[in-house]
Design a protein around this motif. Structure first.
Motif, mmCIF file in Angstrom:
data_model
loop_
_atom_site.group_PDB
_atom_site.id
_atom_site.type_symbol
_atom_site.label_atom_id
_atom_site.label_comp_id
_atom_site.label_asym_id
_atom_site.label_seq_id
_atom_site.Cartn_x
_atom_site.Cartn_y
_atom_site.Cartn_z
ATOM 1 N N LEU A 37 -12.641 -33.757 -70.883
ATOM 2 C CA LEU A 37 -13.425 -33.698 -69.648
ATOM 3 C C LEU A 37 -12.766 -34.519 -68.545
ATOM 4 N N PHE A 38 -12.184 -35.651 -68.902
ATOM 5 C CA PHE A 38 -11.503 -36.461 -67.905
ATOM 6 C C PHE A 38 -10.236 -35.781 -67.413
ATOM 7 N N MET A 39 -9.453 -35.249 -68.323
ATOM 8 C CA MET A 39 -8.180 -34.625 -67.952
ATOM 9 C C MET A 39 -8.387 -33.340 -67.136
ATOM 10 N N GLN A 40 -9.376 -32.522 -67.500
ATOM 11 C CA GLN A 40 -9.573 -31.244 -66.809
ATOM 12 C C GLN A 40 -10.397 -31.368 -65.532
ATOM 13 N N TYR A 41 -11.391 -32.267 -65.526
ATOM 14 C CA TYR A 41 -12.336 -32.307 -64.414
ATOM 15 C C TYR A 41 -12.446 -33.668 -63.732
ATOM 16 N N GLY A 42 -11.743 -34.677 -64.265
ATOM 17 C CA GLY A 42 -11.823 -36.009 -63.682
ATOM 18 C C GLY A 42 -13.148 -36.708 -63.952
ATOM 19 N N LEU A 43 -13.863 -36.268 -64.992
ATOM 20 C CA LEU A 43 -15.159 -36.856 -65.324
ATOM 21 C C LEU A 43 -14.977 -38.013 -66.300
ATOM 22 N N GLY A 44 -15.283 -39.212 -65.846
ATOM 23 C CA GLY A 44 -15.235 -40.380 -66.719
ATOM 24 C C GLY A 44 -16.628 -40.659 -67.259
ATOM 25 N N PHE A 84 -29.614 -22.831 -70.522
ATOM 26 C CA PHE A 84 -29.644 -24.278 -70.710
ATOM 27 C C PHE A 84 -30.799 -24.872 -69.922
ATOM 28 N N HIS A 85 -31.257 -26.024 -70.357
ATOM 29 C CA HIS A 85 -32.286 -26.760 -69.642
ATOM 30 C C HIS A 85 -31.675 -27.990 -68.986
ATOM 31 N N GLU A 86 -31.809 -28.098 -67.713
ATOM 32 C CA GLU A 86 -31.461 -29.264 -66.908
ATOM 33 C C GLU A 86 -30.150 -29.929 -67.297
ATOM 34 N N TRP A 87 -30.185 -31.165 -67.726
ATOM 35 C CA TRP A 87 -28.975 -31.960 -67.955
ATOM 36 C C TRP A 87 -28.106 -31.370 -69.070
ATOM 37 N N GLN A 88 -28.697 -30.614 -69.966
ATOM 38 C CA GLN A 88 -27.930 -30.052 -71.076
ATOM 39 C C GLN A 88 -26.927 -29.015 -70.603
ATOM 40 N N ALA A 89 -27.085 -28.542 -69.391
ATOM 41 C CA ALA A 89 -26.220 -27.480 -68.885
ATOM 42 C C ALA A 89 -24.825 -27.976 -68.536
ATOM 43 N N SER A 90 -24.687 -29.241 -68.259
ATOM 44 C CA SER A 90 -23.446 -29.748 -67.671
ATOM 45 C C SER A 90 -22.195 -29.331 -68.423
ATOM 46 N N VAL A 91 -22.001 -29.749 -69.638
ATOM 47 C CA VAL A 91 -20.768 -29.456 -70.366
ATOM 48 C C VAL A 91 -20.728 -27.997 -70.804
ATOM 49 N N GLY A 92 -21.859 -27.449 -71.193
ATOM 50 C CA GLY A 92 -21.893 -26.051 -71.616
ATOM 51 C C GLY A 92 -21.449 -25.105 -70.509
ATOM 52 N N LEU A 93 -21.739 -25.434 -69.273
ATOM 53 C CA LEU A 93 -21.325 -24.585 -68.154
ATOM 54 C C LEU A 93 -19.853 -24.748 -67.827
ATOM 55 N N LEU A 94 -19.330 -25.962 -68.003
ATOM 56 C CA LEU A 94 -17.900 -26.173 -67.720
ATOM 57 C C LEU A 94 -17.074 -25.368 -68.665
#
Length: 94
Positions: A37-44, A84-94
């Motif tokens: 996630l950090f390497m592809q999207y810059g998410l720390g 997905f529901h709310e916060w659970q969507a984040s990584v699943g959508l990426l």
């Protein structure tokens, strides 16, 4: 672990529910996912963020499931939809 059945809402769509557990086959670890996630999207992601770690684990379970499902020819007969529901969507959508 995943469970298949009918969702008890109008139309009774088929649904797959995932039990959130760390991977058992050592194909990936939480740290591998965080690094990707950090390497592809810059998410720390902080080491202490337990809720986000659960979201990452869930997202990668969904990713692994759809990768396998769509490699079987399922997509040629059916449409696969992820809900997905709310916060659970984040990584699943990426």
């Amino acid at each position: 672990v995943a469970y298949f059945g009918k969702w008890l809402v109008q139309g009774y769509p088929r649904a797959i529910l995932f039990e959130m557990k760390p991977p058992s086959n050592n194909s990936w670890t939480l740290n591998d996912c965080r690094h990707q996630l950090f390497m592809q999207y810059g998410l720390g992601i902080p080491d202490s963020d337990v809720e986000t770690h659960a979201s990452i684990t869930f997202g990668y379970q969904v990713y692994s499931f759809f990768r396998e499902l769509l490699s079987t020819g399922f997509a040629s007969e059916y449409r696969a939809i992820a809900h997905f529901h709310e916060w659970q969507a984040s990584v699943g959508l990426l």
